[in-house]
Design an enzyme around this catalytic site. Structure first.
Site, PDB file in Angstrom:
ATOM      1  N   GLU A   1       0.795  -1.419  -0.239  1.00 51.23           N
ATOM      2  CA  GLU A   1      -0.176  -0.024   0.020  1.00 51.23           C
ATOM      3  C   GLU A   1       0.987   1.284   0.014  1.00 51.23           C
ATOM      4  OE1 GLU A   1       0.861   1.841   2.878  1.00 51.23           O
ATOM      5  OE2 GLU A   1       1.710  -0.325   3.498  1.00 51.23           O
ATOM      6  N   GLY A  17       6.297  -0.545   4.078  1.00 51.22           N
ATOM      7  CA  GLY A  17       4.962  -0.633   3.471  1.00 51.22           C
ATOM      8  C   GLY A  17       5.251  -0.952   2.051  1.00 51.22           C
ATOM      9  N   GLU A  18       4.520  -0.456   1.033  1.00 54.31           N
ATOM     10  CA  GLU A  18       4.784  -1.031  -0.389  1.00 54.31           C
ATOM     11  C   GLU A  18       4.635  -2.519  -0.601  1.00 54.31           C
ATOM     12  OE1 GLU A  18       8.559   0.842  -1.838  1.00 54.31           O
ATOM     13  OE2 GLU A  18       8.126   2.598  -0.943  1.00 54.31           O
ATOM     14  N   GLY A  19       4.730  -3.346   0.477  1.00 50.37           N
ATOM     15  CA  GLY A  19       4.711  -4.868   0.225  1.00 50.37           C
ATOM     16  C   GLY A  19       5.907  -5.422  -0.037  1.00 50.37           C
TER      17      GLY A  19
END
Length: 348
Positions: free
Chosen positions: A169, A313-315
């Site tokens: 995200e 975040g960001e995966g």
């Protein structure tokens, strides 16, 4: 409570235990191999076309500066960074040969047709949510649309041949939304669910906590009683709602789900509230450095694979953990057994 072991699970246990190694010596990899076989209903699970989906959206409260040190415009700037291939998630996906798709769930920016990234999905519902300090973040209809779009994206991904997916995200202010989801669903005080997010100072953190306490009281989140759609409409984000739908559909499609960090796990709390069975498909990538994530993981009885102090975040955690899942299924499929290798198992 008696736990029922299926015939498939018994066979998987035997296959794992009779590899040329002492029982349990591959630790969590053995549990992952067992889980992958369970999810795919086979003795020979495979990781096919692994993929990370990044859901991006803006939060109305971020424009106030009360809960985040970075301006709201950073969300769009980071999406452009994803598109140009310059973010950490791009680096890790390239390294491990994981496909990456960026989804505009509700960023306060018009990306138009200027980008060249082939796997960009315009699923924008609105240009961010409303400021939940003074009203609902979005309507319940918008939540339902976001959940449906998340489901549709994963349904198409599964149809393309992907069977392993991780969710990331991007959204300035979304740790605040995740903290409020956590405090409402787990009935834990706001201050125990609220961390620094994108690098707040001590003073900024205290302001963030006080702001979220006021939000909790304003929306009477103690009276939501687990109504996931209502909760998301009050304090959620479009990327979190869309990710919720993605979790639900990934479980329906029988996919292996890699769970990332704090915000991704908050979305999973919502999905789990809507369908308890989703957890059976989830492998937890890591324990985030963000306050509250370990409590979420304990609530879900999760055993995360990595302890790296990540809170980007960001995966990114999911991308780093997918190779471990690949290793787990590879040892299950390719490692010799005592019988095939002619190695004695135990002394007579």
């Amino acid at each position: 409570m008696q736990i029922t072991v299926t015939p498939l699970e018994e066979e998987l246990h035997c296959k794992i235990d009779f590899k040329t190694k002492p029982p349990g010596s591959l630790g969590l990899l053995e549990s992952i191999a067992l889980q992958a076989g369970r999810i795919q209903n086979t003795l020979s699970p495979q990781i096919t076309a692994p993929h990370i989906l990044i859901f991006a959206a803006d939060h109305g409260i971020a424009a106030t500066g009360l809960v985040n040190p970075y301006p709201q415009s950073v969300t769009a700037q980071m999406v452009l960074n994803f598109i140009s291939g310059g973010a950490a998630i791009n680096v890790f996906c390239r390294q491990h040969k994981i496909d990456l798709t960026i989804i505009d769930s509700g960023v306060n920016h018009d990306f138009g047709n200027t980008h060249t990234f082939p796997q960009f999905i315009d699923a924008k519902i609105s240009f961010g949510t409303q400021n939940y300090l003074y009203g609902n973040a979005m309507t319940e209809d918008e939540v339902m649309i976001a959940v449906a779009k998340g489901r549709d994206i994963v349904k198409r991904l599964a149809a393309s041949g992907c069977n392993t997916v991780g969710f990331g995200e991007m959204g300035i202010g979304n740790t605040s939304s995740a903290s409020l989801i956590m405090t409402s669903l787990l009935q834990i005080p706001v201050e125990d669910c609220t961390g620094r997010g994108t690098g707040t100072t001590d003073e900024q953190l205290q302001l963030k906590i006080e702001t979220l306490k006021k939000t909790y009281q304003f929306h009477r989140l103690d009276l939501i009683d687990g109504n996931a759609i209502l909760l998301l409409s009050k304090i959620g984000g479009l990327e979190i709602a869309m990710m919720t739908g993605a979790y639900l559909e990934a479980a329906t499609q029988g996919m292996i789900i890699m769970v990332d960090g704090f915000i991704s796990t908050a979305a999973l709390l919502i999905a789990h509230n809507m369908n308890k069975n989703v957890l059976a498909n989830c492998i937890f990538a890591h324990t985030s450095g963000e306050k509250g994530h370990k409590v979420m993981l304990n609530h879900l009885n999760a055993k995360p694979l990595l302890q790296l102090g990540l809170r980007l975040g960001e995966g990114t955690g999911a991308a780093l953990a997918i190779p471990l899942v690949q290793s787990a299924v590879n040892f299950l499929n390719d490692m010799a057994s005592f019988e095939s290798a002619g190695v004695s198992n135990k002394e007579a």
